[in-house]
Each structure stands twice: as C-alpha cells, then as structure tokens.
Design an enzyme around this catalytic site. Structure first.
Site, PDB file in Angstrom:
ATOM      1  CG  ASN A 168      40.906  32.851  32.913  1.00 39.91           C
ATOM      2  OD1 ASN A 168      40.061  33.022  33.794  1.00 39.91           O
ATOM      3  ND2 ASN A 168      41.948  33.631  32.781  1.00 39.91           N
ATOM      4  CB  VAL A 246      38.296  46.231  29.946  1.00 41.91           C
ATOM      5  CG1 VAL A 246      38.071  47.719  30.192  1.00 41.91           C
ATOM      6  CG2 VAL A 246      39.708  45.834  30.343  1.00 41.91           C
ATOM      7  CD  GLU A 266      42.139  41.069  40.607  1.00 43.58           C
ATOM      8  OE1 GLU A 266      42.893  41.478  39.702  1.00 43.58           O
ATOM      9  OE2 GLU A 266      42.482  40.999  41.792  1.00 43.58           O
ATOM     10  CB  CYS A 300      43.889  38.190  33.396  1.00 43.36           C
ATOM     11  SG  CYS A 300      44.308  37.447  34.961  1.00 43.36           S
ATOM     12  CD  GLU A 477      40.345  38.772  43.595  1.00 43.72           C
ATOM     13  OE1 GLU A 477      40.477  38.729  42.368  1.00 43.72           O
ATOM     14  OE2 GLU A 477      39.478  38.128  44.219  1.00 43.72           O
TER      15      GLU A 477
END
Ligand code: NAD
Length: 496
Positions: A168, A246, A266, A300, A477
């Site tokens: 993405n 996940v 992440e 996300c 991050e």
C-alpha cells in the site's frame, strides 16, 4: 532516465510499459538473475493489464542475499557515522532529483494516484534526510562504579535486518525501516510485496549509487510464502520489520521464534475518527473524507470508523455522502481523486465485506460495488462506500476491510465514544474532533492507540513516532524512536 511525469505517462499509454525497469534481484551491489529464472507478472491496477515481469525469488536467492549482507555488514558497521550520514543525505538528494520517475512507477505498480505516489516519494526522501541526521548521534553513557572500575555503554547495530514490505505504501515503507537501519550501521535484506516490487529495486540501486557499499542493501522479490518465509527463518537475520496483515504477522512471529529473532510488527487497524457533538461539522466531513478515501482506503491507519455523536450525525452524513459521491475515480496517472485497488483479489475481498454487510441488512448510504475506469472500462476500482448505524459487534466495525469503506457508529456523549473507539482488537491511530480541549485531552489519554490527533487526522510527518497497540503490532517506527529497533546497547566495564 526520463524524469518527467507527463512524458512517462505518454510513453506508458503508448507502449504499455515504462523504460528503465530493473530486472532480477538486487544482491551484492548489482542486479542479478533469479536462481531458477522464474518470473511473475506485475499489473497496472488502473487498467488491469500486466506491464512488466519480476523475479520469483526462492530460498536460494534469499541465501545469496543474506551472504552478501554478511559481507556488507562487516564494512558498514565500521564505517564512520559521519560518513553514513553523508551517504544517506546523498541518497535523499538522488530521490528528490528523480522523484517524478519513482512516483510514476509507484502509481503504475500500486494503482494509487500520481499525487499520492508523489507524497509517498517525498516521505521516502524525508526519511533518509531525517535518519541521516541521527547516524552520528547514537551515543552511549558512562556509568559511575567507584575507584578501580570504568564502565560505559556503546550503541551497536543489531546486525542484518529483514524488511518485509506491503503493497500500500511501498516507497515510504521501504525508507521507514531501511533509513534508520542504515543510520545505525545495519545491513538489510528487503522483500517487497508481490504486487509492488519495482520501487524497492530502483531505490536499492540508487542507494548504492549514493555510496551505500555493495551488500549493505539487498532486495529479493517474489512471493511471501517463498522468499518472505525463507528470509524470516534465516538464522543470520537478527531483526525483522514486518508490515502487513495480522494473520501473516502472527506467522512471522512463529517463524522467527526458533532463532529468537527480534521483531517490529506494523499490522492492521480499524481506527476511529471520533466526532463529539460540539465539533466543527465541516472539519469533520473533510477529515473523514480524507481519512477513509485517501489511497482508496488501503491504509493501515485509515479512519475506517466514524464514531459520531447522534446530535451531529445527520448533518455530517448528509454532507459526507454528497462529497463521497463527487469523488472522481480513474487511472492513477490521469489525475483522479481516487485510484484503483491494488489487485483483483483485493477488490474481491473488499466487495465481499460490503456484500456481507448488505446481506445483514445494513444501511449502505452510498457506493457498494466494484467499478471500472469510466474512460477505458477497465481496472480494479471500488466506489467510495459508507455503511451507517452499525453496532459495535458488526463485522464491518470489527474487521479491517482495507478499502474505501467507512463504518459509521452513532454514540450519545463522550463516554460512549471512548467505549466505541476502544471496541475493537486494534489500537493504531485515532482522530478526535471537539472544540473542548479538556475533553479532547481526556479522550486522547483514554483511547488505546499508538497515536492520537486532535482536530485533524494524520497530522505530523516522519518526526512523529508511529506504531500500534494490541493486534496492531508493537515497536515504533519514524521519529527518534524509529532507530531503537536497529541498535542494541553493549555495556563495557574495565577493572584498572
Ligand atoms: P500480507 O500480510 O499478506 O503481506 C505483507 C508482506 O508480507 C508482503 O510483502 C508479503 O509478500 C509478505 N508475506 C506474505 N506471507 C509471508 C510469509 N509467510 N513470510 C514472510 N513474509 C510474507 O499483507 P498485505 O495484504 O500485503 O497488506 C495489507 C495488510 O497490511 C493490512 O492488514 C494492513 O493493515 C497492513 N499494513 C499495515 C501497515 C502498518 O504500518 N501498520 C502498513 C501497511 C499495511
């Protein structure tokens, strides 16, 4: 290299491909053919046509890349931090100079609009600049132990980091992990997603050109189950940054466990945009529109749930539906408001979620079906969709759809809003809209999320740490926190 978006787009629409595409994997400072010669087609989601092929990496390619990274690490970990800083700054400069090529390539490979791709490329350059500045500031401390003992800490690179990159935001996700890793003195083996392999290859070549020694950054393309799985299981990998779903993240944890490999995860999200009764209705409408329909909802941290007070619900929804219907869908290189979904399979998954909501009798205010580029009748697009009045236990509230689909939850008052915001198993981001600053701060502390924005959604840039709680993952991050995963502390003590 052509670095003009209009010319590149013209070339693409005339020839069906782009000039200058890399071939093979990037290992040991050069592009090399895959071990078994197998290749995979890469599609332009805006036209549903294949425009290039890339190598289907296997375990053998991963072994070669890790071997190269071992050699690269030996050089890079001992390179003076000030030199690492200069190299990363040169890399940022190259990315800025060639930004249009990278943006067109990313738009084509991912389906996002050219402007969204440009934003992704700007973040990529900015991440290299930001972490260039950190490379020479990784200082230890001295520890007083009394006469006859001297003790201090040093911050050393963790070693070789594996970067598993999603489709993405391929360009900025590449930089989000690799820029701090390089600043810290680590070597890297990256595995981009199977639908967006090209920008990682191009960037690896440019990093080498900027002065990153051979073997320090390697890219192996291919399927997650082949190249990705071999990489996370490899015993020489000291750390893995995984960005993705996940389900795959849990698999990565299991695969990394036997080697006790360090992880940054992440994962997904189902993030709420909370609008209290006193909020500025027009700001809520624009914020919600941006939060769910940017990148066609494939984010996300998308604001995929609107948690809205009953008192402003009808006014906000009326305006939001009107604006959602006005969004123009189209091929990313033709300047639409919303681009294509990344793959046909993903389009099918998004539509299955919406169909299931329809079957449950949910109220779909707008959208709700796949469409094509109005000019060409091709491509994998999905109408901006809003599903209203959902209870907390509805699957459209609980499950990440990862597309342009907004789930609306109506609440009465701030306490119900907090309960709704915390009512999923995710905890990535939250936006809070209210004019009452005390109430805003109360909600910011009460909502379980890695980052909260008040009266905006996604304010802040590479300086602001980013990461999830609960099933959204762990580790941070971006920001100065983003470098922590790539350094470890060694304590040295002398008796004298
Ligand atoms: P995915 O989990 O299927 O794939 C992500 C990456 O993992 C790809 O590069 C893939 O090739 C690789 N992979 C797949 N199987 C693997 C395996 N067995 N071992 C090692 N690597 C493997 O996810 P996706 O569909 O590509 O991406 C969408 C998901 O990613 C969404 O859930 C989204 O929320 C999440 N995401 C999270 C963030 C974040 O920063 N938190 C950012 C982007 C995407």
């Amino acid at each position: 290299m052509i670095n003009d978006a209009a010319e590149l787009a013209r070339t693409y629409f005339e020839t069906g491909t782009l000039p200058g595409l890399p071939e093979g994997h990037f290992i040991g400072g050069k592009f090399v053919a895959g071990s078994d010669g197998e290749t995979i087609e890469s599609f332009d989601p805006g036209s549903a046509r294949a425009f290039a092929r890339f190598s289907a990496g296997k375990a053998e390619d991963v072994f070669r890349a890790v071997e190269a990274a071992e050699k690269g690490l030996a050089v890079w970990r001992d390179t003076a931090p000030a030199e690492r800083c200069r190299v990363l700054n040169r890399a940022a400069m190259l990315i800025r100079e060639r930004a249009e090529y990278l943006s067109v390539l990313e738009s084509l490979d991912s389906g996002k609009t050219l402007d969204e791709a440009r934003g992704d490329v700007r973040s990529c350059a900015r991440l290299f600049e930001y972490y260039a500045g950190a490379a020479d500031k990784l200082e230890g401390r001295s520890i007083p132990l009394g006469a006859g003992l001297s003790s201090w800490t040093e911050r050393e690179p963790v070693g070789i980091t594996a970067q598993i990159i999603p489709w993405n935001y391929p360009t900025s996700t590449f930089a989000r992990g690799i820029a701090p890793a390089l600043a810290a003195g680590c070597a890297v083996v990256a595995k981009p997603a199977e639908t967006t392999p090209f920008t990682a290859l191009v960037l690896a070549g440019w990093l080498h050109e900027a002065g990153v020694p051979a073997g320090v950054v390697n890219v192996v393309t291919g399927l997650g189950v082949d190249a990705g799985a071999a990489l996370v299981r490899h015993p020489s990998i000291a750390h893995v940054t995984f960005t993705g779903s996940v389900r795959t993240g849990v698999g990565v944890m299991q695969a990394a466990a036997p080697n006790v490999t360090q992880l940054t995860l992440e994962l997904g999200g189902k993030s709420p945009l909370v609008a209290l009764a006193d909020s500025d209705v027009d700001k809520v409408v624009d914020g919600a529109l941006w939060a769910i329909f940017s990148n066609a909802g494939q984010i996300c941290s998308a604001g995929s749930r609107l948690v809205i007070d009953r008192k402003i619900h009808s006014e906000v929804l009326e305006k939001l539906v009107q604006k959602a219907r006005a969004l123009r869908l189209g091929h990313g290189l033709k300047g639409p408001d919303v681009g294509a979904l990344n793959s046909e399979a993903h389009l099918g998954r998004v539509h299955a979620h919406v169909e299931a909501a329809r079957q449950r009798g949910r109220s779909i205010l707008t959208g709700g079906k796949p469409v094509t580029d109005p000019e060409t009748g091709a491509g994998w697009f999905y109408e901006p969709t809003i599903i209203d009045g959902l209870p907390c236990d509805d699957p459209a509230v609980q499950e990440e759809i990862f597309g342009p689909v907004l789930a609306v939850q109506v609440v009465d008052g701030a306490d119900e809003a907090i309960a709704a915001a915390n009512g999923t198993e995710y905890g990535l981001v939250a936006g809070i809209y209210t004019r009452d600053i005390s109430e805003a701060l109360r909600l910011a502390r009460a909502i379980d999320a890695g980052q909260v924005t008040i009266n905006d959604y996604w304010a802040g840039g590479v300086e602001v740490p980013f990461g999830g709680n609960r099933k959204s993952g762990f580790g941070r991050e971006k920001g100065l926190e983003g470098i922590e995963a790539y350094v470890r502390t060694k304590a040295i003590t002398i008796r004298h």
